[in-house]
Design a protein around this motif. Structure first.
Motif, PDB file in Angstrom:
ATOM      1  N   UNK A  73       9.392 -14.298 -20.321  1.00 19.59           N
ATOM      2  CA  UNK A  73       8.774 -13.094 -20.366  1.00 19.59           C
ATOM      3  C   UNK A  73       9.773 -12.107 -19.350  1.00 19.59           C
ATOM      4  N   UNK A  74       9.670 -10.996 -20.035  1.00 21.24           N
ATOM      5  CA  UNK A  74      10.226  -9.901 -19.064  1.00 21.24           C
ATOM      6  C   UNK A  74       9.120  -9.317 -18.100  1.00 21.24           C
ATOM      7  N   UNK A  75       9.447  -9.228 -16.956  1.00 19.25           N
ATOM      8  CA  UNK A  75       8.537  -8.684 -16.096  1.00 19.25           C
ATOM      9  C   UNK A  75       9.279  -7.344 -15.250  1.00 19.25           C
ATOM     10  N   UNK A  76       8.539  -6.430 -14.697  1.00 18.83           N
ATOM     11  CA  UNK A  76       8.846  -5.441 -13.772  1.00 18.83           C
ATOM     12  C   UNK A  76       8.457  -6.056 -12.471  1.00 18.83           C
ATOM     13  N   UNK A  77       9.059  -5.860 -11.479  1.00 15.71           N
ATOM     14  CA  UNK A  77       8.936  -6.474 -10.141  1.00 15.71           C
ATOM     15  C   UNK A  77       9.553  -5.255  -9.215  1.00 15.71           C
ATOM     16  N   UNK A  78       8.595  -4.850  -7.990  1.00 14.22           N
ATOM     17  CA  UNK A  78       9.484  -4.146  -6.772  1.00 14.22           C
ATOM     18  C   UNK A  78      10.229  -4.983  -6.187  1.00 14.22           C
ATOM     19  N   UNK A  79      11.202  -4.219  -5.494  1.00 11.51           N
ATOM     20  CA  UNK A  79      11.993  -4.820  -4.445  1.00 11.51           C
ATOM     21  C   UNK A  79      11.256  -5.616  -3.583  1.00 11.51           C
ATOM     22  N   UNK A  80      10.063  -4.938  -2.954  1.00 10.39           N
ATOM     23  CA  UNK A  80       9.462  -5.814  -1.838  1.00 10.39           C
ATOM     24  C   UNK A  80       8.742  -6.895  -2.279  1.00 10.39           C
ATOM     25  N   UNK A  81       8.953  -7.268  -3.605  1.00  6.44           N
ATOM     26  CA  UNK A  81       8.185  -8.513  -4.109  1.00  6.44           C
ATOM     27  C   UNK A  81       9.189  -9.581  -4.389  1.00  6.44           C
ATOM     28  N   UNK A  82      10.481  -9.469  -4.086  1.00  3.08           N
ATOM     29  CA  UNK A  82      11.379 -10.234  -4.519  1.00  3.08           C
ATOM     30  C   UNK A  82      12.452 -10.383  -3.396  1.00  3.08           C
ATOM     31  N   UNK A  83      13.137 -11.680  -3.396  1.00  8.02           N
ATOM     32  CA  UNK A  83      14.282 -12.221  -2.548  1.00  8.02           C
ATOM     33  C   UNK A  83      15.422 -12.822  -3.383  1.00  8.02           C
ATOM     34  N   UNK A  84      16.713 -12.585  -3.084  1.00  2.00           N
ATOM     35  CA  UNK A  84      17.692 -13.204  -3.700  1.00  2.00           C
ATOM     36  C   UNK A  84      17.696 -14.678  -3.788  1.00  2.00           C
ATOM     37  N   UNK A 111       0.992  -1.249   0.017  1.00  2.00           N
ATOM     38  CA  UNK A 111      -0.049  -0.011   0.080  1.00  2.00           C
ATOM     39  C   UNK A 111       0.889   1.153   0.048  1.00  2.00           C
ATOM     40  N   UNK A 112       1.747   1.100   0.971  1.00  6.38           N
ATOM     41  CA  UNK A 112       2.734   2.301   0.829  1.00  6.38           C
ATOM     42  C   UNK A 112       4.352   1.863   0.459  1.00  6.38           C
ATOM     43  N   UNK A 113       4.788   2.525  -0.252  1.00  7.27           N
ATOM     44  CA  UNK A 113       6.174   2.301  -0.759  1.00  7.27           C
ATOM     45  C   UNK A 113       7.212   2.410   0.548  1.00  7.27           C
ATOM     46  N   UNK A 114       7.876   1.483   0.602  1.00  3.61           N
ATOM     47  CA  UNK A 114       8.938   1.520   1.725  1.00  3.61           C
ATOM     48  C   UNK A 114      10.083   1.170   1.040  1.00  3.61           C
ATOM     49  N   UNK A 115      11.124   2.031   1.107  1.00  5.40           N
ATOM     50  CA  UNK A 115      12.589   1.830   0.744  1.00  5.40           C
ATOM     51  C   UNK A 115      13.004   0.635   1.056  1.00  5.40           C
ATOM     52  N   UNK A 116      13.495  -0.191   0.232  1.00  7.28           N
ATOM     53  CA  UNK A 116      14.108  -1.354   0.585  1.00  7.28           C
ATOM     54  C   UNK A 116      15.393  -1.573   0.070  1.00  7.28           C
ATOM     55  N   UNK A 117      16.438  -2.013   0.912  1.00  6.44           N
ATOM     56  CA  UNK A 117      17.756  -2.283   0.333  1.00  6.44           C
ATOM     57  C   UNK A 117      18.040  -3.582   0.032  1.00  6.44           C
ATOM     58  N   UNK A 118      18.317  -3.908  -1.145  1.00 10.86           N
ATOM     59  CA  UNK A 118      18.463  -5.542  -1.580  1.00 10.86           C
ATOM     60  C   UNK A 118      19.852  -5.547  -2.243  1.00 10.86           C
ATOM     61  N   UNK A 119      20.447  -6.705  -2.099  1.00  5.44           N
ATOM     62  CA  UNK A 119      21.781  -6.983  -2.176  1.00  5.44           C
ATOM     63  C   UNK A 119      21.593  -7.961  -3.610  1.00  5.44           C
TER      64      UNK A 119
END
Length: 189
Positions: A176-187, A126-134
């Motif tokens: 397929x190429x998709x756009x994903x938010x940082x908060x939707x993924x994990x290494x 709902x709200x964008x939260x800055x996510x640091x992802x390596x």
């Protein structure tokens, strides 16, 4: 709505921010989400409620549809039939939102709606939260949320400022190429 606020309204809004402004979920008739959002925003303008109703949100997600054997990126409502309202819950705001045409009630009980928790706000995006992802281009990531949950993708582009990546995902025997938010993924391990 944000750009219409005056400095005084922004100062008034900040008084409530830490105390009582919370996210609530409003149930609507299917297909009325945009009308409800626009009506709430107009009521805020007309009644000068910027300090009490600060944001109205309909979560949208990017999705991939296959039509005639071709992939097509589309945007669709993540939660059809629901509108998210960030507001101070009092008699005035309850009445303004509750009696908008197309609103059927609040989630959690019509007389005493239940606000979303911080964890729910983050998980629902709902709200964008800055996510640091390596991660780096070429890394594999596991998709944690959205229609592709559980799939593994290969990072092709990283946009730190937008907090998004582009990834290739194998689906239906195709890439397929998709756009994903940082908060939707994990290494991926």
């Amino acid at each position: 709505m944000e750009e219409n606020r005056t400095k005084a309204q922004s100062e008034q809004m900040s008084r409530f921010r830490d105390k009582s402004i919370r996210w609530y979920v409003v149930h609507t008739y299917s297909g009325y989400e945009n009308k409800v959002k626009n009506s709430i925003e107009m009521a805020v303008e007309n009644r000068n409620l910027h300090d009490k109703i600060v944001e109205v949100h309909i979560p949208i997600e990017d999705a991939v549809e296959i039509e005639d054997g071709k992939q097509k990126q589309v945007k669709r409502k993540t939660f059809p039939g629901y509108v998210f309202v960030k507001m101070v819950h009092d008699d005035e705001t309850w009445n303004v939102v509750r009696y908008i045409k197309g609103v059927t009630g609040y989630v959690g009980g019509d007389n005493e709606p239940v606000p979303l928790s911080s964890e729910e706000i983050i998980k629902l995006g709902i709200e964008d939260v800055q996510v640091d992802i390596d991660i780096s281009v070429g890394d594999n990531v596991k998709i944690l949320a959205g229609p592709l949950e559980g799939f593994i993708g290969t990072v092709k582009e990283i946009s730190q400022d937008k907090q998004k990546i582009k990834a290739d995902v194998q689906m239906f025997g195709r890439t397929m190429q998709v756009d994903l938010k940082f908060n939707q993924i994990h290494k991926a391990d």
